[in-house]
Scaffold this active site. Structure first.
Site, PDB file in Angstrom:
ATOM      1  N   GLU A   1      -0.753  -8.970   5.177  1.00  0.00           N
ATOM      2  CA  GLU A   1      -0.469  -9.067   6.243  1.00  0.00           C
ATOM      3  C   GLU A   1      -1.931  -8.576   7.017  1.00  0.00           C
ATOM      4  O   GLU A   1      -2.142  -9.262   8.371  1.00  0.00           O
ATOM      5  CB  GLU A   1       0.236  -7.863   6.903  1.00  0.00           C
ATOM      6  CG  GLU A   1      -0.197  -6.068   7.093  1.00  0.00           C
ATOM      7  CD  GLU A   1       0.130  -6.032   5.594  1.00  0.00           C
ATOM      8  OE1 GLU A   1      -0.562  -6.459   5.004  1.00  0.00           O
ATOM      9  OE2 GLU A   1      -0.841  -4.311   5.626  1.00  0.00           O
ATOM     10  N   CYS A  54       1.321  -0.793  -0.228  1.00  0.00           N
ATOM     11  CA  CYS A  54       0.087  -0.167  -0.026  1.00  0.00           C
ATOM     12  C   CYS A  54       0.812   1.531   0.451  1.00  0.00           C
ATOM     13  O   CYS A  54       1.686   1.769  -1.263  1.00  0.00           O
ATOM     14  CB  CYS A  54      -1.133  -0.102   1.116  1.00  0.00           C
ATOM     15  SG  CYS A  54      -2.560   0.795   0.581  1.00  0.00           S
ATOM     16  N   HIS A  63      -3.519  -5.976   1.116  1.00  0.00           N
ATOM     17  CA  HIS A  63      -2.571  -5.826   3.233  1.00  0.00           C
ATOM     18  C   HIS A  63      -3.083  -7.576   2.840  1.00  0.00           C
ATOM     19  O   HIS A  63      -3.579  -8.102   4.191  1.00  0.00           O
ATOM     20  CB  HIS A  63      -3.247  -5.579   3.436  1.00  0.00           C
ATOM     21  CG  HIS A  63      -3.134  -3.559   3.520  1.00  0.00           C
ATOM     22  ND1 HIS A  63      -2.473  -2.875   4.893  1.00  0.00           N
ATOM     23  CD2 HIS A  63      -3.911  -2.601   3.019  1.00  0.00           C
ATOM     24  CE1 HIS A  63      -2.219  -1.911   3.997  1.00  0.00           C
ATOM     25  NE2 HIS A  63      -3.395  -1.523   3.241  1.00  0.00           N
TER      26      HIS A  63
END
Lengths: 231, 78
Positions: free
Chosen positions: A205, A87, A203
């Site tokens: 994560e 990002c 994302h």
């Protein structure tokens, strides 16, 4: 795999990135402040996390890309070290000249916050944890994720298989509706020429636990650990 | 010495913010508004021996930070 997460003023996904890296590697990554001038010794993977570094002032990632630590990150990448920019981290990498193109304001001007479907589009240390063309559900949360590059750059990315992920619909097809932000060629992630630097808007994560709505991100980190262990 | 730097998107680069502004202007009754392109203006106060030095410094600032030459052009006025 020894990992480091660079933290800039305004980064806000650094701790989630650390949680994902700890889960995959078994050890907590080093958290590196942007004003440091060197990375910890023996780092295999540098992660540039999401957030709003420097408030997105001037251009997203522009000021962070000129931080003192970035010379060390560029040197690490130049030696073939792995760098994962998520990002704001991808925006940073384009501003630092480590990846081509630019991330502009989303086509519809709205901040997007939702799960997106991505298709794995190329082999790499980052994607080898997935099956080829596997469709993933990974959250996006961005205002400026509209990837743009000139035609020559886009053609080169395709020819060199450096498009890592593409936005697709649930059936795995690229369509206008499935492209949340207007990115050229529905590109959601890009690899560097040496395939060791990945920038992606979604994302991973945030997709490592059932409570987050998807665990599809976990294989990116597991695959990285295995790829870098073999190297 | 005072320098003004204008940074604009290159022609052909999508400007959704400009489009949103144009739409808002038309919504306010400014029917004649065609397109709007939004840019940035920097006013830089710097030490410089003369105008040429200031202009050269400002151009370098644009190349290094203030403008992303993939998508932006700049103009410097001392």
């Amino acid at each position: 795999m020894r990992a480091a997460v660079v933290v800039f003023p305004g980064s806000n996904c650094d701790r989630d990135m650390a949680v994902a890296l700890r889960a995959a590697t078994g050890q907590a990554p080093d958290m590196v402040w942007h004003r440091d001038t060197s990375l910890p010794a023996g780092v295999d993977l540098v992660a540039l996390p999401g957030g709003f570094s420097f408030g997105d002032y001037l251009r997203c990632g522009a000021i962070a890309a000129r931080s003192p630590i970035m010379a060390a990150v560029a040197a690490h990448a130049g030696r073939g070290g792995a760098v994962l920019g998520v990002c704001n981290g991808w925006q940073l990498l384009t501003e630092a000249g480590l990846l081509p193109g630019v991330l502009l304001r989303n086509r519809d001007t709205r901040f997007l916050c939702k799960l997106a479907s991505l298709k794995v589009a190329a082999p790499s240390a980052f994607t080898d944890g997935y099956a080829p063309e596997q469709v993933l559900r990974i959250p996006i949360a961005h205002h400026d994720g509209n990837f743009k590059a000139d035609a020559a750059t886009l053609d080169a990315l395709e020819a060199e298989r450096r498009v890592a992920f593409r936005y697709v619909d649930a059936a795995g097809e690229v369509t206008d509706e499935a492209n949340p932000n207007g990115s050229d060629r529905a590109i959601a992630g890009v690899l560097s020429e040496n395939r060791r630097v990945l920038g992606m808007m979604p994302h991973p994560e945030r997709a490592i636990s059932p409570t987050l709505g998807s665990t599809d991100g976990a294989a990116l980190f597991r695959g990285l650990v295995e790829s870098l262990a073999r190297a | 010495m005072r320098v003004r730097v204008e940074v604009m998107l290159k022609a052909g680069v999508q400007d959704p913010q400009g489009e949103a502004v144009a739409s808002a202007l038309r919504g306010l009754g400014f029917d004649g508004v065609g397109s709007v392109r939004q840019g940035k203006l920097f006013e830089i106060d710097m030490d410089a021996a003369d105008r040429e030095t200031a202009e050269a410094a400002a151009r370098a600032m644009c190349e290094k930070l203030l403008a992303n030459d993939v998508i932006e052009t700049f103009a410097v006025k001392v």
